[in-house]
Write a protein that holds these residues in place. Structure first.
Motif, mmCIF file in Angstrom:
data_model
loop_
_atom_site.group_PDB
_atom_site.id
_atom_site.type_symbol
_atom_site.label_atom_id
_atom_site.label_comp_id
_atom_site.label_asym_id
_atom_site.label_seq_id
_atom_site.Cartn_x
_atom_site.Cartn_y
_atom_site.Cartn_z
ATOM 1 N N PRO A 145 -16.706 27.195 1.899
ATOM 2 C CA PRO A 145 -16.613 25.737 1.905
ATOM 3 C C PRO A 145 -17.330 25.112 0.709
ATOM 4 C CG PRO A 145 -18.345 26.446 3.388
ATOM 5 C CD PRO A 145 -17.696 27.702 2.846
ATOM 6 N N LEU A 146 -16.968 23.854 0.409
ATOM 7 C CA LEU A 146 -17.644 23.106 -0.642
ATOM 8 C C LEU A 146 -18.863 22.371 -0.105
ATOM 9 C CD1 LEU A 146 -14.521 21.613 -2.460
ATOM 10 C CD2 LEU A 146 -15.857 23.637 -3.077
ATOM 11 N N ALA A 147 -18.936 22.243 1.218
ATOM 12 C CA ALA A 147 -20.076 21.578 1.857
ATOM 13 C C ALA A 147 -20.376 22.278 3.164
ATOM 14 C CB ALA A 147 -19.769 20.102 2.095
ATOM 15 N N ARG A 148 -21.585 22.064 3.656
ATOM 16 C CA ARG A 148 -21.992 22.678 4.906
ATOM 17 C C ARG A 148 -22.675 21.627 5.768
ATOM 18 N NH1 ARG A 148 -25.432 28.273 5.722
ATOM 19 N NH2 ARG A 148 -25.447 28.239 7.993
ATOM 20 N N TYR A 149 -22.353 21.647 7.075
ATOM 21 C CA TYR A 149 -22.957 20.680 7.979
ATOM 22 C C TYR A 149 -24.346 21.145 8.416
ATOM 23 C CZ TYR A 149 -18.479 18.278 8.364
ATOM 24 O OH TYR A 149 -17.328 17.580 8.090
ATOM 25 N N ILE A 150 -25.269 20.211 8.396
ATOM 26 C CA ILE A 150 -26.644 20.452 8.829
ATOM 27 C C ILE A 150 -26.948 19.531 9.997
ATOM 28 C CG2 ILE A 150 -29.072 20.457 8.144
ATOM 29 C CD1 ILE A 150 -27.416 22.532 6.694
ATOM 30 N N THR A 151 -27.486 20.066 11.076
ATOM 31 C CA THR A 151 -27.833 19.224 12.222
ATOM 32 C C THR A 151 -29.043 18.356 11.908
ATOM 33 O OG1 THR A 151 -29.107 21.054 13.163
ATOM 34 C CG2 THR A 151 -26.835 20.783 13.914
ATOM 35 N N THR A 152 -29.133 17.217 12.591
ATOM 36 C CA THR A 152 -30.148 16.201 12.302
ATOM 37 C C THR A 152 -31.263 16.211 13.350
ATOM 38 O OG1 THR A 152 -29.002 14.523 13.613
ATOM 39 C CG2 THR A 152 -28.334 14.761 11.292
ATOM 40 N N GLN A 153 -32.232 15.340 13.154
ATOM 41 C CA GLN A 153 -33.307 15.180 14.131
ATOM 42 C C GLN A 153 -32.782 14.605 15.441
ATOM 43 O OE1 GLN A 153 -36.401 16.290 14.018
ATOM 44 N NE2 GLN A 153 -35.966 17.201 12.014
ATOM 45 N N ALA A 154 -31.743 13.750 15.365
ATOM 46 C CA ALA A 154 -31.130 13.219 16.586
ATOM 47 C C ALA A 154 -30.540 14.343 17.418
ATOM 48 C CB ALA A 154 -30.053 12.195 16.222
ATOM 49 N N PHE A 155 -29.953 15.323 16.749
ATOM 50 C CA PHE A 155 -29.427 16.502 17.423
ATOM 51 C C PHE A 155 -30.557 17.265 18.113
ATOM 52 C CE2 PHE A 155 -28.957 21.120 17.176
ATOM 53 C CZ PHE A 155 -27.766 21.336 17.843
ATOM 54 N N ALA A 156 -31.674 17.442 17.417
ATOM 55 C CA ALA A 156 -32.789 18.216 17.957
ATOM 56 C C ALA A 156 -33.417 17.543 19.174
ATOM 57 C CB ALA A 156 -33.845 18.422 16.872
ATOM 58 N N LYS A 157 -33.354 16.212 19.217
ATOM 59 C CA LYS A 157 -33.985 15.476 20.320
ATOM 60 C C LYS A 157 -33.129 15.481 21.581
ATOM 61 C CE LYS A 157 -36.614 12.349 17.331
ATOM 62 N NZ LYS A 157 -36.784 10.945 16.878
ATOM 63 N N TYR A 158 -31.840 15.690 21.434
ATOM 64 C CA TYR A 158 -30.966 15.687 22.597
ATOM 65 C C TYR A 158 -30.805 17.108 23.129
ATOM 66 C CZ TYR A 158 -26.928 14.888 25.603
ATOM 67 O OH TYR A 158 -26.088 14.817 26.697
ATOM 68 N N ARG A 159 -31.165 17.313 24.382
ATOM 69 C CA ARG A 159 -31.110 18.653 24.963
ATOM 70 C C ARG A 159 -30.357 18.628 26.291
ATOM 71 N NH1 ARG A 159 -36.547 21.974 23.485
ATOM 72 N NH2 ARG A 159 -36.832 21.173 21.384
ATOM 73 N N PRO A 160 -29.067 18.837 26.257
ATOM 74 C CA PRO A 160 -28.292 18.823 27.505
ATOM 75 C C PRO A 160 -28.575 20.061 28.353
ATOM 76 C CG PRO A 160 -26.900 19.511 25.677
ATOM 77 C CD PRO A 160 -28.210 19.107 25.076
ATOM 78 N N SER A 161 -28.350 19.914 29.639
ATOM 79 C CA SER A 161 -28.422 21.075 30.519
ATOM 80 C C SER A 161 -27.252 21.992 30.196
ATOM 81 C CB SER A 161 -28.354 20.647 31.987
ATOM 82 O OG SER A 161 -29.421 19.772 32.301
ATOM 83 N N TYR A 162 -27.373 23.256 30.575
ATOM 84 C CA TYR A 162 -26.304 24.198 30.279
ATOM 85 C C TYR A 162 -26.138 25.191 31.424
ATOM 86 C CZ TYR A 162 -29.735 27.841 29.395
ATOM 87 O OH TYR A 162 -30.751 28.758 29.543
ATOM 88 N N GLN A 163 -24.963 25.783 31.472
ATOM 89 C CA GLN A 163 -24.661 26.873 32.391
ATOM 90 C C GLN A 163 -23.808 27.894 31.650
ATOM 91 O OE1 GLN A 163 -22.644 25.166 35.767
ATOM 92 N NE2 GLN A 163 -24.426 24.015 36.464
ATOM 93 N N VAL A 164 -23.823 29.120 32.118
ATOM 94 C CA VAL A 164 -22.959 30.160 31.572
ATOM 95 C C VAL A 164 -22.121 30.700 32.722
ATOM 96 C CG1 VAL A 164 -22.837 32.396 30.407
ATOM 97 C CG2 VAL A 164 -24.644 30.769 29.796
ATOM 98 N N ALA A 165 -20.809 30.644 32.569
ATOM 99 C CA ALA A 165 -19.900 31.127 33.605
ATOM 100 C C ALA A 165 -18.981 32.193 33.014
ATOM 101 C CB ALA A 165 -19.070 29.979 34.173
ATOM 102 N N SER A 166 -18.838 33.294 33.724
ATOM 103 C CA SER A 166 -17.976 34.375 33.249
ATOM 104 C C SER A 166 -16.512 34.007 33.428
ATOM 105 C CB SER A 166 -18.283 35.670 34.005
ATOM 106 O OG SER A 166 -18.024 35.489 35.401
ATOM 107 N N VAL A 167 -15.672 34.551 32.568
ATOM 108 C CA VAL A 167 -14.221 34.348 32.638
ATOM 109 C C VAL A 167 -13.562 35.718 32.747
ATOM 110 C CG1 VAL A 167 -12.187 33.538 31.366
ATOM 111 C CG2 VAL A 167 -14.300 32.200 31.323
ATOM 112 N N ASP A 168 -12.554 35.835 33.610
ATOM 113 C CA ASP A 168 -11.883 37.125 33.756
ATOM 114 C C ASP A 168 -11.245 37.526 32.422
ATOM 115 O OD1 ASP A 168 -10.784 39.125 35.979
ATOM 116 O OD2 ASP A 168 -9.179 38.748 34.528
#
Length: 292
Positions: free
Chosen positions: A80-103
């Motif tokens: 790529p010619l550019a690369r995305y970098i996450t911000t401080q706003a990204f770091a402050k937001y922490r959603p809950s998560y789950q992991v579910a298996s798929v057949d």
């Protein structure tokens, strides 16, 4: 001791040391040759960094210093010619998560060639969906084995009404999120046929993420009767996509890529709100190259 005897002993000892050194060097060379983890052995399927969102259990406190995990994929990735970098706003937001298996019947590998043996080099896209019913009903369906290839389905991730991110299919795998589908890019129409018995689709280069449908809109195909998505869902979706290197113009919907004429999701999706949040969670940084 005569000088001649002394010189003979020194010569014998020197020859013994040289023999030991030669044996050690031969042993080390043999070990390096047989060890597949040495640096001279390369895997052509490993790319420099992941184009797709990764399973991330918590945001980084220092997002600009965080290294991204390498994934294995047969899909060729152009530099790529550019690369995305996450911000401080990204770091402050922490959603809950789950992991579910798929057949395993409901997802597969990403192909390096289509059914005709033509090499594939499509850049990744992200396709947005909605579940149609509850998140649990979608997950339950993905966890059931399906022998009928026309029924097999899955997403890479799903976002519940409360913003919880559910990780389903690993990003390096091919989820079955859009059957008969085509992505209209600035370069032209993009689709890949990997099964001679099924229509071509975008699945081979797509990352599929779905929003849970609100209860009052189950089985609804109308914008008038669909109440839309929660603020938490929009934020978690933007947070998830911000971890990818997929540009804004390659983020699309199931409705736009569908060629069956039956898919209308995600209904009442506010694209402007999503892109606004996405731009607060990541920023594009140009990649400077030194001319040789």
């Amino acid at each position: 001791m005569r000088f001649k005897d002394w010189a003979t002993r020194v010569l014998l000892i020197s020859l013994m040391f040289m023999a030991v050194i030669v044996v050690l060097l031969i042993g080390r060379a043999t070990k390096l040759h047989n060890n597949p983890t040495t640096s001279h052995v390369s895997n052509p399927r490993v790319i420099a960094f992941s184009q797709y969102p990764q399973v991330q259990f918590q945001s980084a406190k220092e997002p600009e210093k965080k290294s991204q995990r390498v994934i294995k994929s047969p899909v060729k990735i152009n530099k790529p010619l550019a690369r995305y970098i996450t911000t401080q706003a990204f770091a402050k937001y922490r959603p809950s998560y789950q992991v579910a298996s798929v057949d395993p019947s409901n997802y597969g590998e990403r192909y390096a060639q289509d059914v005709n043996g033509v090499p594939l080099n499509n850049q990744p896209i992200i396709v947005l969906h909605e579940t149609g019913y509850s998140a649990s009903s979608a997950i339950n369906f993905f966890q059931v084995a399906h022998s009928d290839e026309g029924v097999q389905a899955s997403y890479h991730a799903l976002i519940k009404l409360d913003g919880t991110v559910v990780y389903l299919v690993p990003p390096e795998k091919r989820a079955f999120g859009a059957a008969n589908s085509v992505f209209e890019s600035p370069q032209g129409l993009e689709t890949v046929q990997t099964n001679p018995k099924l229509p071509a689709s975008v699945n081979n280069f797509a990352y599929h993420v779905s929003l849970e449908t609100p209860p009052d809109s189950y089985d609804s195909n109308s914008q008038q009767t669909h109440s839309g998505y929660t603020e938490a869902q929009y934020k978690s979706l933007a947070w998830l996509v911000a971890q990818s290197q997929v540009p804004d113009y390659r983020i699309t919907t199931h409705h736009l890529v569908d060629r069956s004429g039956k898919k209308v999701d995600p209904i009442n999706f506010d694209g402007n709100k999503f892109l606004s949040l996405l731009n607060t969670f990541r920023q594009a940084r140009p990649i400077y190259r030194v001319n040789k």
